[in-house]
Design a protein around this motif. Structure first.
Motif, short mmCIF file in Angstrom:
data_model
loop_
_atom_site.label_atom_id
_atom_site.label_comp_id
_atom_site.label_asym_id
_atom_site.label_seq_id
_atom_site.Cartn_x
_atom_site.Cartn_y
_atom_site.Cartn_z
N ALA A 25 3.57 7.10 -1.56
CA ALA A 25 2.76 6.30 -2.48
C ALA A 25 2.79 4.81 -2.13
CB ALA A 25 3.25 6.49 -3.91
N ALA A 26 3.64 4.42 -1.21
CA ALA A 26 3.77 2.99 -0.84
C ALA A 26 2.40 2.44 -0.45
CB ALA A 26 4.76 2.82 0.29
N GLY A 27 2.13 1.22 -0.92
CA GLY A 27 0.87 0.55 -0.63
C GLY A 27 -0.19 0.78 -1.69
N ARG A 28 -0.02 1.76 -2.57
CA ARG A 28 -1.01 2.05 -3.62
C ARG A 28 -0.86 1.08 -4.77
NH1 ARG A 28 -3.15 7.27 -2.65
NH2 ARG A 28 -4.02 7.37 -4.72
N TRP A 37 15.11 12.36 -7.50
CA TRP A 37 16.01 12.32 -6.35
C TRP A 37 15.25 12.36 -5.04
CZ3 TRP A 37 20.45 16.16 -7.92
CH2 TRP A 37 21.29 15.51 -8.81
N THR A 38 14.24 13.24 -4.95
CA THR A 38 13.51 13.38 -3.70
C THR A 38 12.00 13.52 -3.93
OG1 THR A 38 13.90 15.77 -3.76
CG2 THR A 38 15.45 14.44 -2.46
N HIS A 39 11.53 13.08 -5.08
CA HIS A 39 10.09 13.10 -5.36
C HIS A 39 9.69 11.85 -6.13
CE1 HIS A 39 11.37 14.47 -9.35
NE2 HIS A 39 10.12 14.37 -9.78
N SER A 40 8.42 11.51 -5.99
CA SER A 40 7.88 10.33 -6.66
C SER A 40 6.59 10.69 -7.38
CB SER A 40 7.55 9.23 -5.64
OG SER A 40 8.68 8.89 -4.90
N LEU A 41 6.35 10.02 -8.50
CA LEU A 41 5.13 10.20 -9.27
C LEU A 41 4.47 8.84 -9.48
CD1 LEU A 41 6.59 12.40 -12.15
CD2 LEU A 41 5.39 13.22 -10.13
N GLU A 44 -2.21 6.58 -12.03
CA GLU A 44 -3.32 5.73 -11.63
C GLU A 44 -4.53 6.08 -12.48
OE1 GLU A 44 -3.88 6.08 -7.34
OE2 GLU A 44 -1.79 6.69 -7.17
N GLU A 45 -4.89 5.20 -13.41
CA GLU A 45 -6.06 5.40 -14.28
C GLU A 45 -6.04 6.77 -14.94
OE1 GLU A 45 -9.57 4.43 -12.03
OE2 GLU A 45 -8.87 2.39 -11.68
N GLY A 46 -4.89 7.13 -15.52
CA GLY A 46 -4.75 8.38 -16.25
C GLY A 46 -4.49 9.61 -15.42
N VAL A 47 -4.38 9.45 -14.10
CA VAL A 47 -4.16 10.59 -13.20
C VAL A 47 -2.76 10.54 -12.61
CG1 VAL A 47 -4.93 11.74 -11.08
CG2 VAL A 47 -6.61 10.67 -12.61
N VAL A 48 -2.00 11.63 -12.75
CA VAL A 48 -0.67 11.75 -12.15
C VAL A 48 -0.82 12.27 -10.73
CG1 VAL A 48 1.56 12.93 -12.25
CG2 VAL A 48 0.45 12.21 -14.36
N ARG A 49 -0.13 11.61 -9.79
CA ARG A 49 -0.10 12.05 -8.39
C ARG A 49 1.38 12.19 -8.00
NH1 ARG A 49 -5.18 11.36 -6.20
NH2 ARG A 49 -6.55 10.08 -7.46
N ALA A 50 1.66 13.09 -7.05
CA ALA A 50 3.05 13.36 -6.68
C ALA A 50 3.24 13.39 -5.17
CB ALA A 50 3.48 14.70 -7.27
N GLY A 66 0.07 13.34 -2.65
CA GLY A 66 -0.69 12.43 -3.50
C GLY A 66 -1.91 13.02 -4.15
N ARG A 67 -2.15 14.31 -3.96
CA ARG A 67 -3.27 14.93 -4.66
C ARG A 67 -2.98 14.95 -6.16
NH1 ARG A 67 -4.11 20.19 -0.98
NH2 ARG A 67 -3.48 19.10 0.89
N PRO A 68 -4.01 14.87 -7.01
CA PRO A 68 -3.80 14.85 -8.46
C PRO A 68 -3.06 16.09 -8.97
CG PRO A 68 -6.04 14.21 -7.94
CD PRO A 68 -5.42 14.71 -6.65
#
Length: 139
Positions: A25-28, A37-41, A44-50, A66-68
């Motif tokens: 997700a870096a740069g977004r 621990w090993t995942h990021s969420l 963005e405008e009401g949409v969760v990406r992982a 990063g897909r919704p």
């Protein structure tokens, strides 16, 4: 573990290990970010990406690139290997590692996709926080 995402004026900056792609997700430019621990969420405008590792379904059915995962979200949080968010209606949904009931479900089965968490009296939540294997909701 061993990484973080920091929100700046120019978007997210990723620091540390990217062993599982959790820094994807870096740069977004995002509204919110949460790191397990090993995942990021991101939100963005009401949409969760992982992004990252999905060994306990903590990406909620997302591909980790990063897909919704879900839409209509106001807040999100990440535990060690589980995730949760609040919908526009104030409902809390959780998924991922459920060994200690982290996802608000009886038993120890992991929750593969976002599933509703039953709040006492059916009240709406306005904020959430996640620890390693527990969560809090402000109602």
């Amino acid at each position: 573990q061993y990484y973080t995402l920091v929100k700046t004026g120019g978007g997210l900056v990723g620091l540390g290990s990217d062993k599982y792609g959790q820094l994807g997700a870096a740069g977004r430019t995002v509204g919110q970010v949460a790191c397990g621990w090993t995942h990021s969420l991101t939100l963005e405008e009401g949409v969760v990406r992982a992004w990252g590792r999905d060994n306990y379904s903590q990406l909620g059915g997302g591909a980790g690139d990063g897909r919704p995962v879900c839409e209509g979200v106001t807040r999100l949080a990440a535990g060690s290997e589980h995730s949760l968010f609040i919908t526009l209606e104030g409902k809390v949904l959780a998924w991922g590692w459920n060994e200690h009931g982290n996802c608000g479900r009886a038993g120890e089965e992991d929750v593969p996709r976002p599933a509703p968490v039953s709040l006492p009296g059916g009240v709406a939540a306005s904020s959430i926080w996640a620890g390693a294997a527990h969560n809090f909701a402000l109602t």
